[in-house]
Design an enzyme around this catalytic site. Structure first.
Site, PDB file in Angstrom:
ATOM      1  N   ASP A  28      -5.986   2.124  -3.611  1.00  0.00           N
ATOM      2  CA  ASP A  28      -7.272   1.880  -2.958  1.00  0.00           C
ATOM      3  C   ASP A  28      -7.692   3.065  -2.091  1.00  0.00           C
ATOM      4  OD1 ASP A  28      -5.499   1.562  -0.854  1.00  0.00           O
ATOM      5  OD2 ASP A  28      -6.331  -0.347  -0.165  1.00  0.00           O
ATOM      6  N   SER A  54       0.817  -1.209   0.000  1.00  0.00           N
ATOM      7  CA  SER A  54       0.000   0.000   0.000  1.00  0.00           C
ATOM      8  C   SER A  54       0.856   1.266   0.000  1.00  0.00           C
ATOM      9  CB  SER A  54      -0.949  -0.036   1.201  1.00  0.00           C
ATOM     10  OG  SER A  54      -1.900   0.997   1.146  1.00  0.00           O
ATOM     11  N   ASP A  73      -2.597   6.334  -3.557  1.00  0.00           N
ATOM     12  CA  ASP A  73      -1.472   5.708  -2.858  1.00  0.00           C
ATOM     13  C   ASP A  73      -0.923   4.583  -3.725  1.00  0.00           C
ATOM     14  OD1 ASP A  73      -3.572   3.894  -2.524  1.00  0.00           O
ATOM     15  OD2 ASP A  73      -2.916   3.289  -0.529  1.00  0.00           O
ATOM     16  N   ASP A 118      -1.140   1.362  -3.981  1.00  0.00           N
ATOM     17  CA  ASP A 118      -1.976   0.328  -4.606  1.00  0.00           C
ATOM     18  C   ASP A 118      -3.330   0.879  -5.032  1.00  0.00           C
ATOM     19  OD1 ASP A 118      -2.984   0.580  -2.009  1.00  0.00           O
ATOM     20  OD2 ASP A 118      -3.538  -1.521  -1.869  1.00  0.00           O
TER      21      ASP A 118
END
Length: 445
Positions: A245, A102, A241, A243
């Site tokens: 999400d 992440s 960010d 990833d």
């Protein structure tokens, strides 16, 4: 049983240290592959990853694990976490895997697992897989070893899906958008989606090299996007960010718009159209009291959960809500996705910007946050929250904030730290109660 591998969002840690090794990744592939082999059909898993250097190593190790227990593997390459969730379900896979840490620096990595419905695994499923990691699992017969293949249309499938979250007549023509992809998983798909919808897109963080993911860019490092918004006189900035999400928005004045303001916008607009389900919005205990008061003024509830998007989603599914999220920028819009999706949330914001005709600074600042202060207190051991002096300090703080503020105290799940957060109309009072509790914890530790 205690958790050795799984945390609140999968498995995460520094690469080649602790649990985040190739050996662990292979074992997770074997355990999860064995757990999800149900029925006589040929089973398969889809695997996506972000752009960090160790993704190649972890991906190869997981392929070895899954194929060794007889599961076929579909490799997506670098793709956002929500894309993996979406493709797991749309491709009728038995399991989905996202290899990502992440918003963490590139030295870290992680493993997130999704069930065939595209949702993150339940606690029960994670515990069952964790128990299997300690076992010698049966391997497939040589004739039944799985195959691995890459698909080339994963990007197109996801771009089509996120664009479909908007009505056909919604276009972004005329919008100048600065988009920061954090040198992460969305570096190719989100710019394409926004451009195809008509926007002028100025990009940041779209040149990943394996070591620059989240490095001075992205939703946790806003200096670069704020400077670019000012430089090009953009209408709005969108920062994802690693990833993709979560997102944070920057308005045309380079002011930060966090997840609370985004939830206020999306929730109130859906409510006005009669499309908000559950009569409110789901957020965590960290969301600002200002959001709660704003929603109340609209006749809507704010339902709070523990910190973590998985707890938000659990409450949403339990109560039938379709909007939830976190102050940090996780936005879960259940009408369109089974997990947080920064791109889909961004599109809802951009569509509102177009339809309103207002500048972002007016549209996206729906309430004034009340003063909020969070401090962390590290302790050497023991249970300081059980000390009488700490309990007394907490009781005194609650009395001081009664009716005009809120107190949240929680131990970290990953380190010996007590997090003390208070908010209220009086900033000085908030600081006093936080400091008093922190002092009591230090003395009791």
């Amino acid at each position: 049983m205690g958790r050795k591998f799984f945390g609140t969002d999968g498995i995460r840690g520094r690469t080649n240290a602790g649990v985040m090794t190739a050996a662990t990744a292979m074992k997770v592939g074997q355990a999860a592959g064995s757990y999800f082999q149900r029925g006589d059909h040929r089973h398969r898993v889809v695997i996506g990853k972000d752009t960090r250097l160790s993704g190649y190593m972890m991906e190869s190790a997981m392929v070895a694990g899954f194929t060794s227990v007889g599961m076929d593997v579909v490799l997506l390459g670098p793709m956002p976490t929500p894309a993996v969730a979406m493709l797991t379900r749309s491709m009728r896979a038995d399991l989905g895997v996202m290899i990502s840490a992440s918003h963490n620096p590139f030295e870290d990595n992680g493993i997130k697992l999704f069930g065939p419905d595209g949702y993150k695994l339940s606690d029960e499923a994670e515990l069952a897989i964790e128990a299997m990691l300690e076992q010698d699992l049966p391997l497939a017969d040589a004739t039944e070893v799985g195959r691995a293949r890459r698909i080339e249309d994963a990007r197109g499938r996801y771009i089509h899906a996120v664009k479909a979250s908007l009505p056909d007549n919604v276009r972004l023509d005329g919008l100048r958008i600065v988009l920061d992809c954090a040198n992460g998983a969305a570096y190719h798909v989100t710019p394409s989606a926004l451009w195809e919808l008509g926007a002028e897109v100025i990009t940041l963080g779209v040149e990943p090299n394996g070591k620059n993911i989240n490095l001075a860019v992205g939703s946790t490092h806003l200096e670069a996007i704020k400077a670019r918004v000012r430089e090009v006189r953009a209408d709005i900035g969108i920062a994802l960010d690693g990833d993709a999400d979560r997102l944070i928005v920057v308005d045309e004045k380079a002011q930060t718009v966090d997840g609370d303001q985004i939830m206020a916008l999306i929730g109130s607009q859906l409510a006005a159209r009669g499309e908000l389900r559950g009569g409110g919005v789901v957020a965590t205990v960290m969301s600002n009291l200002g959001l709660e008061r704003f929603l109340k003024s609209k006749g809507l509830d704010l339902i709070r959960t523990a910190v973590g998007d998985r707890y938000v989603l659990e409450k949403m599914r339990e109560g039938g809500y379709n909007v939830g999220g976190e102050q940090s920028g996780h936005m879960i819009l259940a009408d369109h996705a089974t997990t947080g999706d920064g791109t889909i949330a961004a599109l809802q914001v951009l569509a509102a910007l177009v339809s309103s005709g207002k500048p972002a600074s007016e549209l996206l600042h729906l309430f004034d946050p009340v003063p909020q202060l969070l401090k962390n207190v590290r302790f050497a051991g023991g249970k300081p929250l059980e000390a009488d002096t700490v309990k007394a300090a907490i009781a005194d703080a609650e009395a001081r904030l009664a009716g005009k503020g809120r107190l949240v105290i929680r131990p970290s799940g990953t380190e010996p730290v007590i997090r003390v957060m208070a908010e209220g109309d009086d900033a000085e009072e908030v600081e006093r109660v936080v400091d008093a509790i922190c002092d009591a914890v230090r003395k009791a530790a």
